[in-house]
Design a protein around this motif. Structure first.
Motif, PDB file in Angstrom:
ATOM      1  N   LEU A   1       1.940  25.896   8.431  1.00  0.00           N
ATOM      2  CA  LEU A   1       0.538  26.009   8.002  1.00  0.00           C
ATOM      3  C   LEU A   1      -0.062  27.300   8.546  1.00  0.00           C
ATOM      4  O   LEU A   1       0.297  27.737   9.642  1.00  0.00           O
ATOM      5  CB  LEU A   1      -0.283  24.819   8.544  1.00  0.00           C
ATOM      6  CG  LEU A   1      -0.029  23.447   7.913  1.00  0.00           C
ATOM      7  CD1 LEU A   1      -0.736  22.360   8.718  1.00  0.00           C
ATOM      8  CD2 LEU A   1      -0.502  23.413   6.470  1.00  0.00           C
ATOM      9  N   PRO A   2      -0.982  27.921   7.776  1.00  0.00           N
ATOM     10  CA  PRO A   2      -1.589  29.167   8.272  1.00  0.00           C
ATOM     11  C   PRO A   2      -2.397  28.906   9.554  1.00  0.00           C
ATOM     12  O   PRO A   2      -2.974  27.832   9.716  1.00  0.00           O
ATOM     13  CB  PRO A   2      -2.514  29.596   7.127  1.00  0.00           C
ATOM     14  CG  PRO A   2      -2.725  28.369   6.314  1.00  0.00           C
ATOM     15  CD  PRO A   2      -1.494  27.539   6.462  1.00  0.00           C
TER      16      PRO A   2
ATOM     17  N   LEU B   1      -8.600  27.609  11.319  1.00  0.00           N
ATOM     18  CA  LEU B   1      -9.275  26.397  11.775  1.00  0.00           C
ATOM     19  C   LEU B   1      -9.044  25.216  10.832  1.00  0.00           C
ATOM     20  O   LEU B   1      -8.805  24.102  11.276  1.00  0.00           O
ATOM     21  CB  LEU B   1     -10.777  26.674  11.921  1.00  0.00           C
ATOM     22  CG  LEU B   1     -11.610  25.489  12.397  1.00  0.00           C
ATOM     23  CD1 LEU B   1     -11.211  25.059  13.800  1.00  0.00           C
ATOM     24  CD2 LEU B   1     -13.097  25.831  12.371  1.00  0.00           C
ATOM     25  N   SER B   2      -9.067  25.489   9.513  1.00  0.00           N
ATOM     26  CA  SER B   2      -8.924  24.373   8.572  1.00  0.00           C
ATOM     27  C   SER B   2      -7.549  23.703   8.690  1.00  0.00           C
ATOM     28  O   SER B   2      -7.411  22.508   8.411  1.00  0.00           O
ATOM     29  CB  SER B   2      -9.178  24.833   7.131  1.00  0.00           C
ATOM     30  OG  SER B   2      -8.334  25.909   6.822  1.00  0.00           O
ATOM     31  N   SER B   3      -6.531  24.443   9.130  1.00  0.00           N
ATOM     32  CA  SER B   3      -5.211  23.819   9.354  1.00  0.00           C
ATOM     33  C   SER B   3      -5.290  22.846  10.511  1.00  0.00           C
ATOM     34  O   SER B   3      -4.741  21.742  10.469  1.00  0.00           O
ATOM     35  CB  SER B   3      -4.153  24.883   9.674  1.00  0.00           C
ATOM     36  OG  SER B   3      -3.980  25.758   8.583  1.00  0.00           O
ATOM     37  N   LYS B   4      -5.986  23.252  11.570  1.00  0.00           N
ATOM     38  CA  LYS B   4      -6.151  22.360  12.730  1.00  0.00           C
ATOM     39  C   LYS B   4      -6.940  21.124  12.314  1.00  0.00           C
ATOM     40  O   LYS B   4      -6.638  20.004  12.725  1.00  0.00           O
ATOM     41  CB  LYS B   4      -6.898  23.084  13.849  1.00  0.00           C
ATOM     42  CG  LYS B   4      -6.082  24.168  14.543  1.00  0.00           C
ATOM     43  CD  LYS B   4      -6.916  24.815  15.640  1.00  0.00           C
ATOM     44  CE  LYS B   4      -6.097  25.798  16.454  1.00  0.00           C
ATOM     45  NZ  LYS B   4      -6.891  26.401  17.532  1.00  0.00           N
ATOM     46  N   GLN B   5      -7.962  21.345  11.487  1.00  0.00           N
ATOM     47  CA  GLN B   5      -8.782  20.218  11.049  1.00  0.00           C
ATOM     48  C   GLN B   5      -7.985  19.280  10.144  1.00  0.00           C
ATOM     49  O   GLN B   5      -8.159  18.064  10.199  1.00  0.00           O
ATOM     50  CB  GLN B   5     -10.048  20.730  10.348  1.00  0.00           C
ATOM     51  CG  GLN B   5     -11.009  21.376  11.348  1.00  0.00           C
ATOM     52  CD  GLN B   5     -12.219  22.005  10.696  1.00  0.00           C
ATOM     53  OE1 GLN B   5     -12.123  22.574   9.611  1.00  0.00           O
ATOM     54  NE2 GLN B   5     -13.356  21.930  11.353  1.00  0.00           N
TER      55      GLN B   5
END
Length: 381
Positions: free
Chosen positions: A79-80, A83-87
């Motif tokens: 995953l890149p 922040l949205s990947s962490k979310q």
């Protein structure tokens, strides 16, 4: 615990029901790997079941949602790095994490209740008190609350180690006796144990000063914890609120049975003798100021040395726009933070009242709320 209670021996301590908050870092839940280690988590649950059998109330603050998410999302490693990947991982993992806890606790016939909190829930006084009521209701009914930061919605960068702060605020909110932070270190050392084999564990801290913060170093170890700095910050919040905080290694969870009896390896941060009331703990640790009031030297002395309220006559300058009831920072003329408090006037009204004596307020505004910030609504930095 007072010396007199120690004198009665351990028999008495078993009878004394404690409220205990346990915060588990990701490294403790994964035993140092990338994914959740269920066998290790079961060890933790077994110890909590023993604590409950001894009559203690236990609240869990659990990290690990992203680690749980990695188990589900097969391409997690590609995953890149945004922040949205962490979310995404937190969102997927949140359900998985609670499912794992539920299945492990059910072995001991213990029910759990999940609370997902964001900083916004804590900053808003009403939501903060609602969360507190929920926690009390769960504990009173023998249910173990499992709290996590709602990382799927936290827009601020998901700050590693922020569950330390969350656990300290939670512990103060429910007036816990002890907060145990299980991590990958045995506690706070007098120098870095990874580079200095001679480093000694600090057993007890009664005052958190610059020296202690220095020893904790900046945040950010490569070990997945937020480093010691966030733990010392959490200790500062907890001890001010009357909660003893203990940092210990999560390697062998049964150590917790010793820690709650004041034994075992760890660093014990002792509480302040006169704890801050909950409202002030909330004000000091969860709120973000909406603006600033710059005060003169006389007002600064009155606030710091005499514990006075802030009068309009001491205000030199108003920065930012805010409404009545907002939290504002109080700073000295040279920009040093003195504290923060809940202001009784809007920013425009404060600007009008700068330097005014109390008896002039009504003449200027047509009404008066008295002082600018009452001492009961004020905490010093």
């Amino acid at each position: 615990m007072t010396d007199s209670s120690k004198a009665f021996g351990h028999h008495n301590q078993h009878q004394q029901s404690l409220s205990i908050v346990i915060k588990l870092g990701t490294s403790t839940l994964t035993a140092g790997k990338k994914e959740l280690n269920r066998a290790h988590m079961l060890e933790i649950v077994r110890v909590i079941a023993q604590m409950k059998a001894q009559g203690h109330k236990v609240t869990l603050v659990s990290s690990g949602a992203m680690a749980a998410g990695r188990e589900v999302v097969k391409n997690a490693s590609s995953l890149p790095p945004v922040l949205s990947s962490k979310q995404l991982l937190a969102s997927v993992g949140q359900g998985r994490l609670i499912e794992v806890w539920e299945s492990l606790f059910s072995i001991y016939d213990i029910h759990i209740g999940q609370l997902l909190l964001t900083r916004a829930d804590l900053e808003n006084r009403e939501r903060f008190l609602n969360a507190r009521d929920t926690l009390f209701a769960l504990l009173d009914n023998g249910i173990v609350p499992v709290i996590n930061e709602n990382d799927a919605l936290s827009t601020a960068e998901i700050k590693v180690g922020d569950n330390d702060t969350l656990s300290a605020i939670t512990a103060c909110a429910i007036e816990a006796d002890k907060l145990i932070l299980l991590t990958d270190q045995k506690g706070l050392y007098d120098s870095d144990p990874r580079s200095n084999p001679e480093a000694k564990l600090i057993r007890e801290v009664t005052t958190i000063d610059e020296m202690i913060y220095k020893l904790a170093g900046g945040s950010g170890t490569s070990l997945g914890t937020g480093g010691m700095a966030t733990k010392v910050k959490a200790a500062s919040i907890a001890t001010k609120g009357g909660v003893e905080l203990i940092i210990a290694s999560g390697h062998d969870p049964s150590i917790m049975l010793d820690l709650i009896q004041d034994r075992g390896e760890g660093t014990f941060f002792r509480t302040n003798s006169s704890p801050m009331e909950l409202r002030k703990v909330w004000l000091a640790s969860t709120t973000k100021p909406s603006g600033k009031l710059v005060v003169d030297a006389g007002a600064q002395r009155a606030l710091v040395e005499r514990g006075s309220s802030l009068l309009p006559s001491g205000i030199k300058e108003v920065q930012g726009e805010f409404l009545r009831g907002a939290v504002v920072e109080i700073v000295s003329v040279d920009g040093v933070s003195i504290g923060k408090g809940i202001v009784r006037y809007t920013s425009n009204e404060c600007a009008l009242l700068r330097g005014c004596q109390s008896d002039e307020i009504e003449h200027k505004l047509g009404f008066s709320h008295g002082v600018a910030i009452h001492r009961n609504d004020l905490v010093l930095a």
